[in-house]
Design an enzyme around this catalytic site. Structure first.
Site, PDB file in Angstrom:
ATOM      1  N   GLU A   1       0.878  -1.293   0.042  1.00 12.77           N
ATOM      2  CA  GLU A   1       0.028   0.033  -0.046  1.00 12.77           C
ATOM      3  C   GLU A   1       0.732   1.326  -0.223  1.00 12.77           C
ATOM      4  OE1 GLU A   1      -3.999   1.322   2.301  1.00 12.77           O
ATOM      5  OE2 GLU A   1      -1.972   1.480   3.639  1.00 12.77           O
TER       6      GLU A   1
ATOM      7  N   TYR B   1      -5.118   9.214  -1.126  1.00 14.20           N
ATOM      8  CA  TYR B   1      -3.598   9.381  -0.540  1.00 14.20           C
ATOM      9  C   TYR B   1      -2.840   9.841  -1.552  1.00 14.20           C
ATOM     10  CZ  TYR B   1      -6.033   7.569   3.468  1.00 14.20           C
ATOM     11  OH  TYR B   1      -6.863   7.361   4.677  1.00 14.20           O
TER      12      TYR B   1
ATOM     13  N   CYS C   1      -8.176   8.775   6.227  1.00 14.44           N
ATOM     14  CA  CYS C   1      -8.221   8.813   7.728  1.00 14.44           C
ATOM     15  C   CYS C   1      -6.905   9.400   8.405  1.00 14.44           C
ATOM     16  CB  CYS C   1      -8.281   7.296   8.138  1.00 14.44           C
ATOM     17  SG  CYS C   1      -9.920   6.406   7.584  1.00 14.44           S
TER      18      CYS C   1
ATOM     19  N   ARG D   1      -7.710  11.175  11.782  1.00 12.71           N
ATOM     20  CA  ARG D   1      -9.107  11.480  12.311  1.00 12.71           C
ATOM     21  C   ARG D   1      -9.780  10.345  12.623  1.00 12.71           C
ATOM     22  NH1 ARG D   1     -13.137  10.082   8.929  1.00 12.71           N
ATOM     23  NH2 ARG D   1     -12.587   9.388   6.827  1.00 12.71           N
TER      24      ARG D   1
ATOM     25  N   TRP E   1      -7.872  -2.591  -0.678  1.00 10.90           N
ATOM     26  CA  TRP E   1      -8.794  -1.485  -1.068  1.00 10.90           C
ATOM     27  C   TRP E   1      -9.832  -1.981  -2.068  1.00 10.90           C
ATOM     28  CZ3 TRP E   1      -9.020   3.969  -0.695  1.00 10.90           C
ATOM     29  CH2 TRP E   1      -8.185   4.231   0.397  1.00 10.90           C
TER      30      TRP E   1
ATOM     31  N   ASP F   1      -9.458   2.963  13.616  1.00 11.00           N
ATOM     32  CA  ASP F   1      -9.822   1.793  13.808  1.00 11.00           C
ATOM     33  C   ASP F   1      -8.739   1.038  14.753  1.00 11.00           C
ATOM     34  OD1 ASP F   1     -10.359  -1.147  13.813  1.00 11.00           O
ATOM     35  OD2 ASP F   1     -10.956  -1.245  11.723  1.00 11.00           O
TER      36      ASP F   1
END
Length: 273
Positions: free
Chosen positions: A58, A103, A155, A175, A80, A178
């Protein structure tokens, strides 16, 4: 990884239960900070197995500036795919697998009002080499004007890089956190990025400082979290990068490896989308 486990326990024991966007429900708190000294070992969680190959894939995908999950799939990761093909996301591009201006696109192709592009990552590398004490060495994925063009708003959204005594550190604000599935992944990803940037700029590594906003545990992860908290952490592994790589765009999957990674068995849990 005591910092992470302490944070996980804090959310489980002190969080407030709410329903969330996914319909699963979470237990959450606002605001935590965790610090990881990268000189003491690579912060890969050891109380369960961390999928380091997916993390590496990633990050390389982000660095490439791609928004095509098929390119991520070629690196061996499908993390994803659920977002790329979710019912709520209608790609504006002409091909399947587009996740919009997420991103990597923001990192490498931030659009200017005049129609140009800003390569944030290239500018960061230039500043780290030539003006390392600049207080504006910032990487932002939160582009307010393009949120509606993203399959998932970022995130982990804002990172500031900091150099002192020849060591590179970074503080990242996340922000939405998980705690069980995502946060160990994010810790490792940004720690890896710091190592890679340090290598290509001639710096040593310092700290990764993780600032968590909405830190939550999904309600269908409670039992998995309790299981993980019964386990005892082992020594941190060591990250090995191919020392011949001097350009951020030249890293490949084969150039990145964890050594002496001793971990407990995996703990499976569903991902909320």
């Amino acid at each position: 990884m005591k910092q992470y486990l302490d944070g996980l326990r804090h959310v489980l024991e002190n969080g407030v239960d709410v329903m969330d966007r996914t319909g699963v429900g979470t237990r959450k708190v606002l605001g935590m900070q965790m610090r990881y000294d990268l000189r003491q070992g690579f912060p890969a969680v050891t109380t369960k197995k961390l999928q380091m190959k997916s993390i590496t894939a990633e990050l390389l995908w982000f660095i490439s500036g791609s928004n095509d999950v098929k390119e991520l799939n070629k690196l061996g990761s499908k993390i994803w795919d659920a977002n790329a093909y979710a019912d709520y996301w209608t790609p504006k591009a002409k091909f399947e697998g587009d996740v919009g201006r997420v991103y990597g696109v923001q990192w490498r192709h931030w659009q200017t009002p005049e129609g140009g592009e800003i390569d944030q990552l290239a500018e960061i590398i230039d500043k780290l080499k030539n003006n390392p004490h600049d207080r504006r060495i910032i990487l932002s994925a939160w582009n307010v004007g393009e949120i509606d063009q993203m399959a998932l708003p970022p995130c982990h959204m804002f990172t500031q890089f900091f150099v002192a005594d020849g060591k590179l550190s970074a503080q990242m604000y996340q922000r939405s956190c998980d705690m069980f599935l995502g946060v160990p992944f994010n810790i490792a990803s940004y720690s890896l990025l710091i190592h890679m940037l340090a290598q290509v700029t001639g710096l040593k590594v310092g700290e990764f400082v993780h600032v968590l906003g909405d830190a939550h545990i999904y309600q269908n992860h409670f039992e998995q979290v309790k299981e993980q908290l019964t386990r005892t952490p082992t020594e941190l592994p060591t990250l090995k990068l191919n020392p011949a790589v001097k350009n951020i765009d030249d890293f490949t999957m084969d150039d990145i490896a964890l050594e002496n990674y001793v971990h407990a068995p995996s703990i499976k849990a569903p991902m909320a989308v």
